[in-house]
Every structure is written in C-alpha cells, then in structure tokens.
Enzyme design. Structure first.
Site, PDB file in Angstrom:
ATOM      1  N   GLY A   1      -4.767  -2.163  -6.875  1.00 44.71           N
ATOM      2  CA  GLY A   1      -5.562  -0.986  -6.541  1.00 44.71           C
ATOM      3  C   GLY A   1      -4.825  -0.099  -5.555  1.00 44.71           C
TER       4      GLY A   1
ATOM      5  N   VAL B   1      -7.531   0.378  -0.083  1.00 46.83           N
ATOM      6  CA  VAL B   1      -8.344  -0.815  -0.327  1.00 46.83           C
ATOM      7  C   VAL B   1      -7.500  -2.072  -0.122  1.00 46.83           C
ATOM      8  CG1 VAL B   1      -9.818  -2.027  -1.976  1.00 46.83           C
ATOM      9  CG2 VAL B   1      -9.826   0.473  -1.894  1.00 46.83           C
ATOM     10  N   GLY B   2      -6.215  -1.978  -0.405  1.00 45.66           N
ATOM     11  CA  GLY B   2      -5.324  -3.106  -0.159  1.00 45.66           C
ATOM     12  C   GLY B   2      -5.336  -3.546   1.293  1.00 45.66           C
TER      13      GLY B   2
ATOM     14  N   GLU C   1      -0.727  -5.453  -5.490  1.00 47.83           N
ATOM     15  CA  GLU C   1      -0.059  -4.507  -6.382  1.00 47.83           C
ATOM     16  C   GLU C   1      -0.724  -3.156  -6.161  1.00 47.83           C
ATOM     17  OE1 GLU C   1       2.542  -5.193  -7.853  1.00 47.83           O
ATOM     18  OE2 GLU C   1       2.578  -7.364  -8.149  1.00 47.83           O
TER      19      GLU C   1
ATOM     20  N   CYS D   1       0.021   3.277 -12.291  1.00 45.42           N
ATOM     21  CA  CYS D   1       0.537   3.154 -10.926  1.00 45.42           C
ATOM     22  C   CYS D   1       2.034   3.373 -10.844  1.00 45.42           C
ATOM     23  CB  CYS D   1       0.166   1.795 -10.343  1.00 45.42           C
ATOM     24  SG  CYS D   1       0.822   0.391 -11.272  1.00 45.42           S
TER      25      CYS D   1
END
Length: 469
Positions: free
Chosen positions: A193, A197-198, A215, A249
C-alpha cells in the site's frame, strides 16, 4: 438457523493455537499439497476473477489474466519446484575458533502471518504473499481491500471453500478491521500500500515485535538516453504507464528524455497510446477505470492543477467522472510546484521533461525518496552508470513494470518505497526465521574458561592472533 461469524480475535486464535502442531504436521508434503490446492482454486475460478475485477474497476479480462492470474501461477509453479531445496537446512562453516562443531541454518515458520492487500491488483497482490507464507509453513489471515468489494467477496468465498480456516482464511472489512488485526501478535505482516499507511503498519508491528515486509511505492523515474531505441522506449513506457489504468506501484511516473530525441520520443509515445487505445481512449474497453470515485477525483485534480500552472497537454486530458475514466495524458512543460511532481500519480498521466546533462538527472533522482523502480532506456554502459550512481528498489533496462511480477528474483523497495523482499526464495525467507543450530562434537573451548592464567592466557592470545592476522 443463522450462524454468527467468528470475531477477528477468534479467527486469529484458531490459527495461533495450531502453530505448535504445524511445526510437525505442516511438512514438505503438506505445504506442497496446500500450494497445489491454491493453484487448483485459481484455475477453477479464473472466469469469476475476471468478472469480479471487471466489476470493481472495469479491467479487461485479458488484462486480468495477464497481470493478475499469470504472475500468480508463475509464482506458485516456481515455489512448488524449489520448495524442497529451500526447506533443506544449510551448512555454515565453522573455522578454527569453532573447530569441533557443526553449524546449520534451519528456516522455520514464523507462525501466523497477516497479509494486507491493496486495491490496485486485488487478486495477485493478495494471494502472491500467501504463496510464500504457506510455503514457509505459516498460516495466513488475508485482509483484502474494501475498495474492491467484488474481488474481496470472491476471495473470501473461494478461500473458505478450499482451505481450513486454521490454515488460511479471509477477513473482510475496512480500516477498523485492519486496525484490530494489527493489534494481534502475528509472526509476520506483509503489507502492500501507500508509504503513509505503511508507517502505521510498522508502528503497530513494533508493539507486538512482528517482522514486516512493506511493499510501498513512490515516484518511479524513467531516463531516455540520446541513443535509446525510441520505438521500444515508447512501447514500454506507454504500456507501463497505462496498464491497470495507470494504477501500478512500479509504473513509470515521470520521464527525463534527452533533448536531442525529445520530439521523436513525444511523437512515438503519442502514436503508441493511439495504437493501444484508439483515437478515443475514453471509449476503449482496454483502458481500466479509476478504481473508486476519490481516486478519479485525485488524478483528475492533478491534471487540472498542472494545466492551471502552465503545463501543456500533448495528448489526452479527457476525463469522465461518471465512468471514472481518464484518458492517457502526456504533460509537457511541468515544474516542481505542480502536484504531479510532488506525489505518486497512480493514474494514466505522464509528465515528460528534457535534460542535457545526465548528472543533473541523477542528482534530481537522488534528492528525492528512493523510488520503488527506476527505468533506463539506453545502452548497458549508460544504464550501468545510472545504476551505480542511484538507489532504487528495482531497475528495468529497456523495459518497464515486469520486475514486480518476476517469480525468481527478489522484489522490494528501499527506504520510503518499502523494505523486505517478495517472490521466490526472498518471499519464502521473509516468512521464515533463520534458526542457527550449533552442535558440539569435540569442542574443547572449555580450555579457555576462567581462571585466566598460564595456558589459558596463551591459548586466548593464539585465538586473538588468528582472528587479527
């Protein structure tokens, strides 16, 4: 009679309580069987997967097969073929100080794994990490994205029909479900994500001492050199930018093209977009939608912001809010105060800039966060110079995007673009603990135990000399 769904705590407990048993029962044969079950499940529901992702954001069925199902089957196949070797303990050399011992490294399962999947590739990026987790001997709780509800519901149904919940189960829900899951003591967490948020995931994992694979993403730059194959560069850059509606991504985020080939590249890029999506891309069934309304509004806002600040639209620029579609858009005359230069675009929009001095481009890349991917279109010597002078998660030379689905090579970011590796042995190792097993056969190390006098001191001096020589 209706049956209530188990709570998240109950789902976790059902898996956590079987960790000890799985150490002996979930052996090579059982893990291989689980991978076979997963493969059979994917093949049996291929049409349903295409329909679900089509319902979620209008992705063409053949693009679903190409980008969601094919890489997953490659991942399963590679893991099945190499699993026995990966599970086998490896030897570590002993040396003089440890003379008389044998040393092995055992890769043991970390226990219960949590996979939090994104919405952009809602099938492959949900089940790909599960392949590695099952291969490593872990049980899996999968949390799909609530932003792709049809795919999430399909995953829940087919996983529950295929696996015992003690081994692999799906928990649906939004932020509340993810937040509750992150309070639980998982052995490993695999998150795909945004970097923002990571950070939340990493903070939560620190409280339970869970290891993490992140990731994430970032602005993946492209360099087109003066001697690049322009037709090849245009093909790969246009496809990499526009596939999945640009919501990838590792998509080319912006292009630095040498001034000597700018015009030729711009013409080739425009022609390639027309070749892929026709004269009116908004009517093309091959161009995916933005996945949800807020995503459409964000990307549309980036285009409007760029135009308002002086960017030139070379091609594209059309937007349909009701259909959630945005035409592939090439922007020229961009500068750093535009939104497209400040955040990951994540849509079919491509800023193109010119350069004269390669070192200035390299400095620009190094001044920002380390990208998840970096692409170079030129000779190997040119590419090697860029590779040596920069840092990125992956590098693609004369191609784009494909590194994200390579089944045998590690894939992952660095810094803000992520940490840890996915796919193949790297994925297997991420869900495994490297456990040292040191055995003494004839190990007379006790001769240097206290008291430190006479012979003991002379032996320590010998050891000291040996390691310093």
């Amino acid at each position: 009679m209706t049956h209530s769904q188990p709570s998240i705590a109950q789902v976790f407990a059902a898996q956590h309580d079987t960790v000890a048993a799985r150490r002996t029962t979930f052996d090579y044969t059982a893990r291989r069987a689980a991978l076979d079950q997963l493969r059979t499940m994917v093949l049996a529901h291929e049409q349903a997967v295409c329909e679900a992702i089509g319902a979620d954001f209008g992705k063409h069925p053949d693009e679903v097969r190409l980008t969601e199902i094919l890489p997953l089957l490659l991942e399963i196949g590679h893991t099945r073929r190499h699993l026995r070797k990966w599970m086998r303990p490896s030897r570590a050399p002993s040396g003089l100080v440890f003379l008389g011992t044998t040393t092995q490294v055992h890769l043991t399962p970390k226990g219960t794994a949590l996979v939090i999947a994104p919405w952009n590739f809602p099938f492959f990026l949900a089940l790909g990490p599960a392949v590695s987790a099952l291969a490593a001997g872990c049980s899996v709780i999968l949390k799909p994205s609530e932003l792709t509800p049809a795919t999430s519901a399909l995953l829940k149904r087919i996983v529950s029909e295929t696996f015992a919940p003690e081994l692999f189960t799906v928990v649906e829900g939004g932020v509340d479900a993810a937040t509750e899951l992150l309070t639980l003591p998982f052995g490993h967490i695999f998150f795909t994500g945004s970097p923002e948020v990571g950070q939340i995931v990493m903070t939560a994992a620190a409280k339970t001492f869970a290891s993490v694979t992140l990731e994430l993403g970032g602005k993946s730059p492209v360099i087109v050199g003066p001697d690049a194959d322009i037709a090849n560069a245009a093909r790969w850059i246009a496809w990499g930018r526009c596939i999945n509606g640009g919501q990838t991504c590792v998509a080319p985020d912006h292009v630095y093209v040498h001034e000597s080939v700018k015009a030729a590249f711009a013409d080739a890029l425009s022609a390639q977009i027309t070749k892929m999506y026709g004269a009116d891309p908004m009517q093309s069934p091959d161009l995916a939608q933005m996945a949800y309304p807020r995503q459409w509004a964000r990307v549309a806002g980036l285009i409007d912001d760029s135009k308002a600040k002086g960017a030139t639209v070379l091609t594209g620029g059309d937007m349909d809010q009701a259909a959630r579609k945005i035409a592939p858009t090439i922007l020229l005359d961009v500068h750093d105060d535009m939104g497209v230069q400040q955040e990951e675009i994540f849509g079919p929009v491509l800023p193109v800039m010119t350069y004269r001095d390669l070192d200035q481009v390299i400095d620009k890349i190094n001044d920002g966060s380390h990208p998840l991917a970096l692409y170079v279109f030129e000779s190997n010597a040119f590419a090697d110079e860029v590779i040596i002078k920069t840092t990125s998660g992956t590098v693609g030379v004369n191609m784009s995007v494909m590194g994200a689905s390579h089944p045998t090579a590690p894939f992952g970011g660095v810094g803000r673009s992520g940490n840890g590796g996915a796919h193949g042995y790297a994925g297997f190792a991420a869900f495994s603990h490297m456990r040292q097993v040191l055995r003494a056969r004839f190990f007379p190390f006790h001769i240097v135990f206290p008291p430190y006098t006479g012979l003991t001191r002379r032996l320590i001096a010998v050891f000291h000399w040996y390691v310093r020589r």
